[in-house]
Design an enzyme around this catalytic site. Sequence first.
Site, PDB file in Angstrom:
ATOM      1  N   HIS A 487     -12.652   2.943   5.839  1.00  0.00           N
ATOM      2  CA  HIS A 487     -13.739   2.343   5.062  1.00  0.00           C
ATOM      3  C   HIS A 487     -14.031   0.916   5.544  1.00  0.00           C
ATOM      4  O   HIS A 487     -15.151   0.578   5.912  1.00  0.00           O
ATOM      5  CB  HIS A 487     -13.358   2.340   3.575  1.00  0.00           C
ATOM      6  CG  HIS A 487     -14.373   1.680   2.688  1.00  0.00           C
ATOM      7  ND1 HIS A 487     -15.274   2.385   1.934  1.00  0.00           N
ATOM      8  CD2 HIS A 487     -14.646   0.372   2.441  1.00  0.00           C
ATOM      9  CE1 HIS A 487     -16.053   1.555   1.274  1.00  0.00           C
ATOM     10  NE2 HIS A 487     -15.694   0.316   1.562  1.00  0.00           N
ATOM     11  N   GLU A 488     -12.992   0.099   5.542  1.00  0.00           N
ATOM     12  CA  GLU A 488     -13.192  -1.302   5.932  1.00  0.00           C
ATOM     13  C   GLU A 488     -13.581  -1.403   7.398  1.00  0.00           C
ATOM     14  O   GLU A 488     -14.325  -2.302   7.795  1.00  0.00           O
ATOM     15  CB  GLU A 488     -11.944  -2.140   5.640  1.00  0.00           C
ATOM     16  CG  GLU A 488     -11.556  -2.208   4.157  1.00  0.00           C
ATOM     17  CD  GLU A 488     -12.674  -2.701   3.241  1.00  0.00           C
ATOM     18  OE1 GLU A 488     -13.570  -3.442   3.700  1.00  0.00           O
ATOM     19  OE2 GLU A 488     -12.664  -2.327   2.043  1.00  0.00           O
ATOM     20  N   HIS A 491     -17.249  -1.124   7.690  1.00  0.00           N
ATOM     21  CA  HIS A 491     -17.884  -2.434   7.459  1.00  0.00           C
ATOM     22  C   HIS A 491     -17.767  -3.300   8.719  1.00  0.00           C
ATOM     23  O   HIS A 491     -18.702  -3.994   9.108  1.00  0.00           O
ATOM     24  CB  HIS A 491     -17.180  -3.179   6.323  1.00  0.00           C
ATOM     25  CG  HIS A 491     -17.513  -2.699   4.942  1.00  0.00           C
ATOM     26  ND1 HIS A 491     -18.801  -2.511   4.497  1.00  0.00           N
ATOM     27  CD2 HIS A 491     -16.714  -2.400   3.876  1.00  0.00           C
ATOM     28  CE1 HIS A 491     -18.774  -2.107   3.225  1.00  0.00           C
ATOM     29  NE2 HIS A 491     -17.524  -2.029   2.828  1.00  0.00           N
TER      30      HIS A 491
HETATM   31 ZN   LIG Z   1     -16.675  -1.427   0.978  1.00  0.00          ZN
END
Ligand SMILES: [Zn+2]
Length: 695
Positions: A487-488, A491
């Site tokens: 997830h990160e 980003h």
């Molecule tokens: Zn996030």
Amino acid sequence: MTGGRSKRGAKARKKTGQVGVGNPLLAEWTTPFAMPPFDRIEIAHFVPAFDKAFAINRREIAAIARNPEVPTFANTIEALERAGDQLQRISAVFFNLAGTDTNEEIQAIERALAPRFARHSMRVYQDATLFARVDALHAKRGRLRLSEEQRRVLERYHRAFVKSGAGLEPRAKKRMAAIAARLSVLATRFSQNLLADEQAFVLVLEGEADLAGLPRSVRAAAARTAAERGHPGKHAITLARSSIEPFLQFSARRDLREKAFTAWIMRGANGGKTDNRKIVAEVLALRAERARLLGFKTAAHAALEFSMAKTPAAVRRLLMEVWGPARARAGEEREELQKAVQAEGGNFELAAWDWRYYAEKVRKARFDVDDGEIKPYLQLDNVIAAAFDVAGRLFGVTFSERKDLPVYHPEVRAFEVKRDGAHVGLFLGDYFARSSKHSGAWMSGWRKQEKLRGATTPIVVNVMNFAKGAAGEPTLLSLDDARTLFHEFGHALHGLLSNVTYPSVSGTSVERDFVELPSQLYEHWLLRPEVLGRFARHYKTGKPVPPALMRRLEAARNFNQGFKTVEYLAAAIVDLELHVLGETRGLDVDAFEAKTLAGIGMPREIVLRHRIPHFQHIMGGYASGYYSYLWSEVMDADAFSAFEQAGNVFDAKLARRLHDHIYSAGGSHDAADAYVAFRGRLPDTRALLEKRGLV
Ligand SMILES: [Zn+2]
């Protein structure tokens, strides 16, 4: 989580040291890739550097405002984009440190800085002369022959001025400034209180009886935590998610689960100096007042102006559309867990601290899979390699570790990112929990990609709170941890692949309910056999995950989804309802929380994913925006189905469109347009309900 969370940390921070001359924060950075010279930065350097940077920025702003020439996009908006370089650089170093490796000295500087930043920002965004220039440009924006990116940059500045009260009469302007200053103080206090509560609690486990049910990997992590917290030779559980969640999942000791769980959900609500409840009430009152001054009905209406959803009603519609099916599923799950309690001979009603434990048991019984079983295959280093590999296959980028670069903590790793041999940016990974680090996981950075001041390459970081493996053992992740890493990293890619001209629309600077799309979408690749099958290797035997285990994991994917959806959705609903309140003076947040949850029929056995007194998201950029995860999920579910329908999760054509319209586009285009450019149409909620197995 991403974006402007102010955070702390550093290395080589001698307390004394000559400042002024040779302050590395003020000098030109001649380090490789002009990265911050972490090895030479001392805490004493920050305050004098900030003093100077604020002064420089004030002069820059005054020069733009007093420019005798007729306002143009170049002499006003581009000039604003170029200003504040020094201040931005120093802030990035300081706040990243404050988030990852703080101490009392850094916290004191942070508290003093908050109102200074608020004052400074108000001085800029309430400057009448400057606003007149921006407003004049905005009024004739249709005739300026701007590119779409330029038009959006102009809109952003205009909105920032208006939202700071630049267009209001003097008394209201003054009040707006006072509110901003006070809010900044309260946000810092909230975050520091939360860290204090987390640091204060440690559950020391004594002997085999206290360890009942805990698998080897959880014990190893707990042993390490105990050593760090000053209890060598014992085991300990802290309130970091990666410590307490496995404990609640596996500990057979109901009394200890209750004790740990209660401490966890009471963070920020323990009375005394670190209590956050009054802070939240004051923040809400100030936000509501600020919204009214600006002519918005409520704080949520103001916050949602720049979003895909646009209105609280649209947000509520989506949340409630999913709430019904989620709550019904959670009810079925509850029945099943209660049966498991009885089957064990338990004579009690399932409580909140029992849910994870019995869910784990039922999952094991039904799917013959437990979380501990996959862990030996999920070595941190391999999951990092998998995340890099997916980026390579989708977007053609490579990552190579650089041990020669200065980092801010010895545990931080630095990687150079390249494409076709050309430098793209730097990626830093700070993976392990430590008591000087704020809880949670986030992406942040030191420099944004842009082209306005020449080709500027980004430096981004992923910060995690994984429990480190015991000495001589690799760090093993749970499936949730691995998902968080992906997830990160999604980003991080959004920041790294950015290819825009203007800093204010670079990377993750997009609509708030669009920002979780690149991150959540990236999670989908983790569980693919093409990825997990290759990178998940047993840390002892080197053998790949058995296909049967993969199949069982896949079958169990939607297990307990009612619980997960309910705990998240309820928090999103509470966030929204808090920000549509008209009257908030003297708000009793406990009573409000209870009333809101009763109103939606919250199951008694499930607690909000974040209760109000420790809901860090709503103190920062996610206020009335916690729904964003779900909003983005509607898109990520639909977006990934495009790859599935293509029959190839690395389909080159789709990957190209994904890169061009989403990962590299930053905020240069309207979010809905960007999505349609990738997918050919807007998504509906159906794919999301299917993904969560709720239909
Ligand atoms: Zn996030």
